[in-house]
Scaffold this active site. Structure first.
Site, mmCIF file in Angstrom:
data_model
loop_
_atom_site.group_PDB
_atom_site.id
_atom_site.type_symbol
_atom_site.label_atom_id
_atom_site.label_comp_id
_atom_site.label_asym_id
_atom_site.label_seq_id
_atom_site.Cartn_x
_atom_site.Cartn_y
_atom_site.Cartn_z
ATOM 1 N N LYS A 33 0.172 4.284 -0.326
ATOM 2 C CA LYS A 33 -0.435 5.493 0.240
ATOM 3 C C LYS A 33 -0.156 6.691 -0.696
ATOM 4 O O LYS A 33 -0.130 6.507 -1.908
ATOM 5 C CB LYS A 33 0.083 5.721 1.664
ATOM 6 C CG LYS A 33 -0.089 4.448 2.522
ATOM 7 C CD LYS A 33 0.121 4.669 3.979
ATOM 8 C CE LYS A 33 -0.071 3.328 4.698
ATOM 9 N NZ LYS A 33 -0.081 3.456 6.132
ATOM 10 N N ASN A 44 0.872 -1.174 0.000
ATOM 11 C CA ASN A 44 0.000 0.000 0.000
ATOM 12 C C ASN A 44 0.909 1.225 0.000
ATOM 13 O O ASN A 44 1.477 1.578 1.024
ATOM 14 C CB ASN A 44 -0.889 -0.034 1.260
ATOM 15 C CG ASN A 44 -1.702 1.234 1.425
ATOM 16 O OD1 ASN A 44 -1.809 2.041 0.501
ATOM 17 N ND2 ASN A 44 -2.280 1.421 2.606
ATOM 18 N N GLY A 57 2.429 2.060 10.858
ATOM 19 C CA GLY A 57 3.462 3.090 10.716
ATOM 20 C C GLY A 57 4.168 3.458 12.010
ATOM 21 O O GLY A 57 4.864 4.468 12.063
#
Ligand code: PGA
Length: 247
Positions: free
Chosen positions: A11, A9, A175
């Site tokens: 982002k 991903n 994260g």
């Protein structure tokens, strides 16, 4: 046998030209990844057009998007629909990522509508669920994600459910480098799997600070079928190493 999946991903990282450079380097590394692992790159919308022909030239790495609208067309300024994604050869789409829920106000009902629309358009939804730290501190994570799963998948028949992938991502682990204990994540996955009939064969991915160094702890668990990877997917060598270790 459930499919093993490693989905990156990206982002809001990588321009179209950065994505092309990544794809060139990543495809050189793909032969080192066992064929049992389905690899997906979920890129920003603006990179899909450039990535599409590169990924169409091979069959190992699938193209994914990170969100979409629940309508196929309409007066929704700035939005992107499932048929628009499908035209670029997009095969997967992440729905209900916690960052979409947090910053864009996405609700369980939005995720339900998007999931149904994605399936109708021939896209494979990766439905993301996960608890915030306040829920975890109360020990209510299982109830929380079971509620999210039932809300997202309500009304789908067994054939449709078979095309769904679930990502369990504890929000506090995303994260932060504070990844969830693998056995603990597996318990939540098991709860997810048994909360609706038809989820026995659905791949469930763990997400939240997954790295090449820790991914095997997760994939060794009986209910964890792979990983949804943010930070560690941004570098082609790191992500290839992670996908190898996930096998
Ligand atoms: P992370 O992100 O791997 O950087 O923790 C995971 C995600 O948000 O999907």
């Amino acid at each position: 046998m459930r499919q093993r999946i490693c989905a990156g991903n990206w982002k809001m990282y990588k321009t179209a030209s950065e994505a092309v450079e990544y794809a060139g380097r990543f495809l050189d590394l793909v032969p080192s990844i066992p064929a049992s692992v389905e690899v997906v790159l979920c890129a920003p919308f603006t990179a899909l057009d450039a990535l599409s022909p590169i990924l169409r030239s091979q069959s190992r790495v699938k193209l994914g998007a990170q969100t979409m609208h629940w309508q196929c067309e309409g007066p929704y300024t700035g939005e992107i629909s499932a048929p628009m994604l499908a035209e670029f050869g997009v095969q997967y789409v992440i729905l209900g990522h916690s960052e979409r829920r947090q910053y864009c106000g996405e609700t369980d009902e939005d995720v339900r509508r998007k999931t149904a629309t994605a399936l109708r358009a021939g896209l494979r939804p990766i439905v993301a669920v996960g608890e915030p730290s306040a829920i975890r501190e109360l020990g209510n994570q299982r109830e929380h994600v079971e509620f999210q799963i039932r809300a997202a998948l309500e009304g789908l028949n067994e054939q449709e459910l078979r095309l769904v992938t679930i990502a369990y991502e504890p929000i506090w682990a995303i994260g932060t480098g504070q990844n969830c204990d693998a056995a603990d994540a597996n318990e939540t996955m098991r709860a997810i799997r048994s909360c609706l009939p038809g989820l026995q064969d659905v791949p469930i991915l763990y997400g939240g600070s997954v790295k090449a160094e820790n991914v095997a702890q997760y994939t060794a668990q009986p209910d964890i079928d792979g990983a949804l990877v943010g930070g560690a997917s941004l570098d082609p060598r790191t992500f290839a190493a992670l996908a190898r270790a996930a096998a």
